[in-house]
Scaffold this motif. Structure first.
Motif, PDB file in Angstrom:
ATOM      1  N   GLU A 268       3.377   4.446   8.367  1.00 48.61           N
ATOM      2  CA  GLU A 268       3.783   5.006   7.277  1.00 48.61           C
ATOM      3  C   GLU A 268       4.269   4.554   6.179  1.00 48.61           C
ATOM      4  O   GLU A 268       4.754   4.643   5.915  1.00 48.61           O
ATOM      5  CB  GLU A 268       4.032   6.391   7.741  1.00 48.61           C
ATOM      6  CG  GLU A 268       3.097   7.462   8.203  1.00 48.61           C
ATOM      7  CD  GLU A 268       2.530   9.257   8.137  1.00 48.61           C
ATOM      8  OE1 GLU A 268       4.010   8.943   7.123  1.00 48.61           O
ATOM      9  OE2 GLU A 268       2.344   9.293   8.446  1.00 48.61           O
ATOM     10  N   LEU A 271       3.385   1.950   4.285  1.00 48.94           N
ATOM     11  CA  LEU A 271       2.698   2.210   3.249  1.00 48.94           C
ATOM     12  C   LEU A 271       3.147   2.692   2.126  1.00 48.94           C
ATOM     13  O   LEU A 271       2.791   2.810   1.312  1.00 48.94           O
ATOM     14  CB  LEU A 271       1.869   3.247   3.902  1.00 48.94           C
ATOM     15  CG  LEU A 271       0.033   3.352   5.065  1.00 48.94           C
ATOM     16  CD1 LEU A 271       0.058   4.436   5.492  1.00 48.94           C
ATOM     17  CD2 LEU A 271      -0.053   2.727   4.607  1.00 48.94           C
ATOM     18  N   TYR A 272       3.927   4.078   2.578  1.00 47.33           N
ATOM     19  CA  TYR A 272       4.735   4.005   1.286  1.00 47.33           C
ATOM     20  C   TYR A 272       5.903   3.115   0.604  1.00 47.33           C
ATOM     21  O   TYR A 272       6.073   3.111  -0.813  1.00 47.33           O
ATOM     22  CB  TYR A 272       6.474   5.282   1.900  1.00 47.33           C
ATOM     23  CG  TYR A 272       6.446   6.872   2.505  1.00 47.33           C
ATOM     24  CD1 TYR A 272       5.462   7.409   1.230  1.00 47.33           C
ATOM     25  CD2 TYR A 272       5.892   7.207   3.266  1.00 47.33           C
ATOM     26  CE1 TYR A 272       5.051   9.126   1.552  1.00 47.33           C
ATOM     27  CE2 TYR A 272       5.135   8.342   3.705  1.00 47.33           C
ATOM     28  CZ  TYR A 272       4.903   8.993   2.388  1.00 47.33           C
ATOM     29  OH  TYR A 272       4.661  10.230   2.991  1.00 47.33           O
ATOM     30  N   THR A 302      -3.455  10.206  15.367  1.00 48.69           N
ATOM     31  CA  THR A 302      -2.815   9.166  14.390  1.00 48.69           C
ATOM     32  C   THR A 302      -3.769   8.356  13.932  1.00 48.69           C
ATOM     33  O   THR A 302      -3.818   8.036  12.401  1.00 48.69           O
ATOM     34  CB  THR A 302      -1.815   8.431  15.324  1.00 48.69           C
ATOM     35  OG1 THR A 302      -1.081   9.078  16.242  1.00 48.69           O
ATOM     36  CG2 THR A 302      -1.227   7.028  14.459  1.00 48.69           C
ATOM     37  N   ASN A 305      -4.178  11.062  10.531  1.00 46.96           N
ATOM     38  CA  ASN A 305      -3.150  11.075   9.764  1.00 46.96           C
ATOM     39  C   ASN A 305      -2.839  10.171   9.079  1.00 46.96           C
ATOM     40  O   ASN A 305      -2.661   9.703   7.430  1.00 46.96           O
ATOM     41  CB  ASN A 305      -2.264  11.311  10.753  1.00 46.96           C
ATOM     42  CG  ASN A 305      -2.405  12.381  11.250  1.00 46.96           C
ATOM     43  OD1 ASN A 305      -2.949  13.168  10.464  1.00 46.96           O
ATOM     44  ND2 ASN A 305      -1.257  12.725  12.730  1.00 46.96           N
ATOM     45  N   ILE A 306      -3.723   8.611   9.639  1.00 43.19           N
ATOM     46  CA  ILE A 306      -3.011   7.409   8.871  1.00 43.19           C
ATOM     47  C   ILE A 306      -3.957   6.931   7.668  1.00 43.19           C
ATOM     48  O   ILE A 306      -3.492   6.716   6.672  1.00 43.19           O
ATOM     49  CB  ILE A 306      -3.142   5.947   9.825  1.00 43.19           C
ATOM     50  CG1 ILE A 306      -1.431   6.412  10.075  1.00 43.19           C
ATOM     51  CG2 ILE A 306      -3.144   4.927   8.850  1.00 43.19           C
ATOM     52  CD1 ILE A 306      -1.424   5.198  12.096  1.00 43.19           C
ATOM     53  N   LYS A 308      -5.521   9.515   5.746  1.00 43.28           N
ATOM     54  CA  LYS A 308      -5.365  10.298   5.176  1.00 43.28           C
ATOM     55  C   LYS A 308      -3.764   9.820   3.720  1.00 43.28           C
ATOM     56  O   LYS A 308      -3.934   9.914   2.982  1.00 43.28           O
ATOM     57  CB  LYS A 308      -5.141  12.274   5.802  1.00 43.28           C
ATOM     58  CG  LYS A 308      -4.664  13.226   4.729  1.00 43.28           C
ATOM     59  CD  LYS A 308      -4.311  14.566   5.160  1.00 43.28           C
ATOM     60  CE  LYS A 308      -4.065  15.281   4.434  1.00 43.28           C
ATOM     61  NZ  LYS A 308      -3.921  16.909   5.125  1.00 43.28           N
ATOM     62  N   ARG A 309      -2.939   9.741   4.813  1.00 37.89           N
ATOM     63  CA  ARG A 309      -1.260   8.921   4.566  1.00 37.89           C
ATOM     64  C   ARG A 309      -2.059   8.109   2.768  1.00 37.89           C
ATOM     65  O   ARG A 309      -1.102   8.346   1.878  1.00 37.89           O
ATOM     66  CB  ARG A 309      -0.516   8.439   5.628  1.00 37.89           C
ATOM     67  CG  ARG A 309       0.869   8.549   4.585  1.00 37.89           C
ATOM     68  CD  ARG A 309       1.296   9.114   3.829  1.00 37.89           C
ATOM     69  NE  ARG A 309       1.705  10.249   5.028  1.00 37.89           N
ATOM     70  CZ  ARG A 309       2.366  12.108   4.070  1.00 37.89           C
ATOM     71  NH1 ARG A 309       1.906  12.094   3.100  1.00 37.89           N
ATOM     72  NH2 ARG A 309       2.317  12.867   4.644  1.00 37.89           N
ATOM     73  N   ALA A 310      -3.039   7.145   3.440  1.00 37.33           N
ATOM     74  CA  ALA A 310      -2.690   6.079   2.573  1.00 37.33           C
ATOM     75  C   ALA A 310      -3.567   6.615   1.568  1.00 37.33           C
ATOM     76  O   ALA A 310      -3.534   5.982   0.552  1.00 37.33           O
ATOM     77  CB  ALA A 310      -3.624   5.136   3.921  1.00 37.33           C
ATOM     78  N   ILE A 312      -3.848   9.017   0.138  1.00 37.87           N
ATOM     79  CA  ILE A 312      -2.636   9.900  -0.522  1.00 37.87           C
ATOM     80  C   ILE A 312      -2.127   9.469  -1.826  1.00 37.87           C
ATOM     81  O   ILE A 312      -1.554   9.317  -3.054  1.00 37.87           O
ATOM     82  CB  ILE A 312      -2.183  10.776  -0.135  1.00 37.87           C
ATOM     83  CG1 ILE A 312      -2.761  12.637   0.431  1.00 37.87           C
ATOM     84  CG2 ILE A 312      -0.655  11.789  -1.185  1.00 37.87           C
ATOM     85  CD1 ILE A 312      -1.774  12.744   2.082  1.00 37.87           C
ATOM     86  N   LEU A 313      -1.522   8.556  -1.355  1.00 32.47           N
ATOM     87  CA  LEU A 313      -0.967   7.072  -1.575  1.00 32.47           C
ATOM     88  C   LEU A 313      -1.398   6.239  -2.948  1.00 32.47           C
ATOM     89  O   LEU A 313      -0.591   5.887  -3.534  1.00 32.47           O
ATOM     90  CB  LEU A 313       0.239   6.620  -0.533  1.00 32.47           C
ATOM     91  CG  LEU A 313       1.293   7.613   0.351  1.00 32.47           C
ATOM     92  CD1 LEU A 313       1.994   7.102   0.823  1.00 32.47           C
ATOM     93  CD2 LEU A 313       2.091   8.188  -0.534  1.00 32.47           C
TER      94      LEU A 313
END
Length: 330
Positions: A268, A271-272, A302, A305-306, A308-310, A312-313
């Motif tokens: 994460e 990704l940020y 996990t 979640n990864i 989904k986070r990708a 969103i970003l």
């Protein structure tokens, strides 16, 4: 009859540049229309610098951001000649600016064009079909348009094919760490230590991109890229591999983790980091994370979640070791 190109400016400057380069030599004069905010951000200066002309040499017309009636009034003050022929690039600007400029130049000998975001086509409002833009920017042009410059290190620490051998050895171990990677700190030379501590994966990615996308020239790709803002000599950000393909910027962060737990803990954060680099580099930046491990070894929750986070970003995808054994599809 003088031929004049009118360009509406906004923060997303690449389409303006592409059209100017595509039409090079076809206009006698050029005029930038934009708001105080846009000119304060040096958008016009960045465009001129990338074109190789002196900043502030192109005439600027400053108009309101959103007030249609004020924009019309400001355009009338400029006393544009009815003896000239105009081409209006309406790709940039606010909606109010675009509508006002369109209405204003209806009374002149003018044609209007538009470039859809992320497209290599331009559309003339008076014709049924669009035309393809042939011009392709390189990496220096892309960064310069956004008020930045970069340095890259495209050298190989060992021999050119060492990274391919490293990836093959990792693949043979089903993407569990090899002895060379695990004992990178024990290597006898600084170059070998740096290579096995992760530089090999940057080199591998760089070679894969060059190999699979033949249209990418040396001027269009960089490895170990340090990004600087205009006037600064300290790097704001670094990206492992950056390249331009078909006028789109691609950013790739390349990571090798020593274990599954390290990958889980750091992914994460990676990704940020990519998202932070993307935000000031225009529309449609294509960003990816490459990891030498296998994502499918992480718990299902996990992985979800990864993913989904990708999304969103705005990260386009994650390539793990297994996926990198296939042909790239970026």
């Amino acid at each position: 009859m003088s031929r004049i190109l009118i360009t509406l400016l906004s923060d997303h400057i690449l389409p303006n540049y592409l059209f100017i380069k595509e039409m090079e030599g076809q206009f006698d004069e050029s005029v930038f229309i934009g708001s105080e905010y846009i000119f304060r951000r040096d958008v016009g200066d960045n465009l001129e610098k990338t074109l190789g002309i002196t900043p502030k040499s192109i005439k600027r017309v400053t108009v309101s951001d959103e007030n249609y009636f004020v924009i019309m009034k400001e355009l009338k003050k400029e006393k544009f000649s009815h003896d000239s022929e105009y081409c209006i690039n309406q790709t940039g600007g606010t909606k109010a600016q675009s509508i006002a400029v369109f209405q204003f130049f209806q009374n002149f000998h003018a044609r209007f064009v538009y470039i859809p975001p992320g497209s290599n086509m331009y559309y003339d409002f008076g014709k049924k079909k669009g035309k393809r833009i042939k011009y392709r920017v390189n990496l220096e042009e892309y960064f310069m348009l956004h008020g930045m410059w970069y340095e890259a290190d495209n050298r190989y620490l060992l021999d050119a094919k060492a990274s391919e051998r490293a990836f093959f050895a990792l693949r043979m171990k089903e993407f569990s760490m090899t002895s060379d990677i695990l004992h990178a700190q024990e290597k006898p030379t600084a170059e070998e230590r740096r290579f096995w501590m992760g530089a090999w994966f940057e080199e591998y990615t760089y070679r894969r991109i060059r190999s699979e996308y033949k249209s990418i020239t040396r001027k269009s790709i960089g490895k170990s890229v340090k990004i600087y803002r205009k006037g600064s000599f300290e790097s704001d950000n670094e990206i492992d591999v950056a390249f331009v393909k078909d006028n789109k910027l691609y950013l790739i962060e390349c990571k090798v983790n020593s274990s599954k737990s390290a990958m889980h803990a750091n992914i994460e954060k990676y990704l940020y980091k990519i998202a932070a680099v993307m935000k000031d580099l225009g529309q449609n930046v294509q960003a990816y994370l490459f990891t030498a491990q296998r994502i499918d070894r992480l718990p299902r929750e996990t992985r979800a979640n990864i993913k989904k986070r990708a999304e969103i970003l705005g990260i386009k995808g994650i390539f793990d070791g297994e996926r990198l054994t296939e042909k790239l599809d970026i």
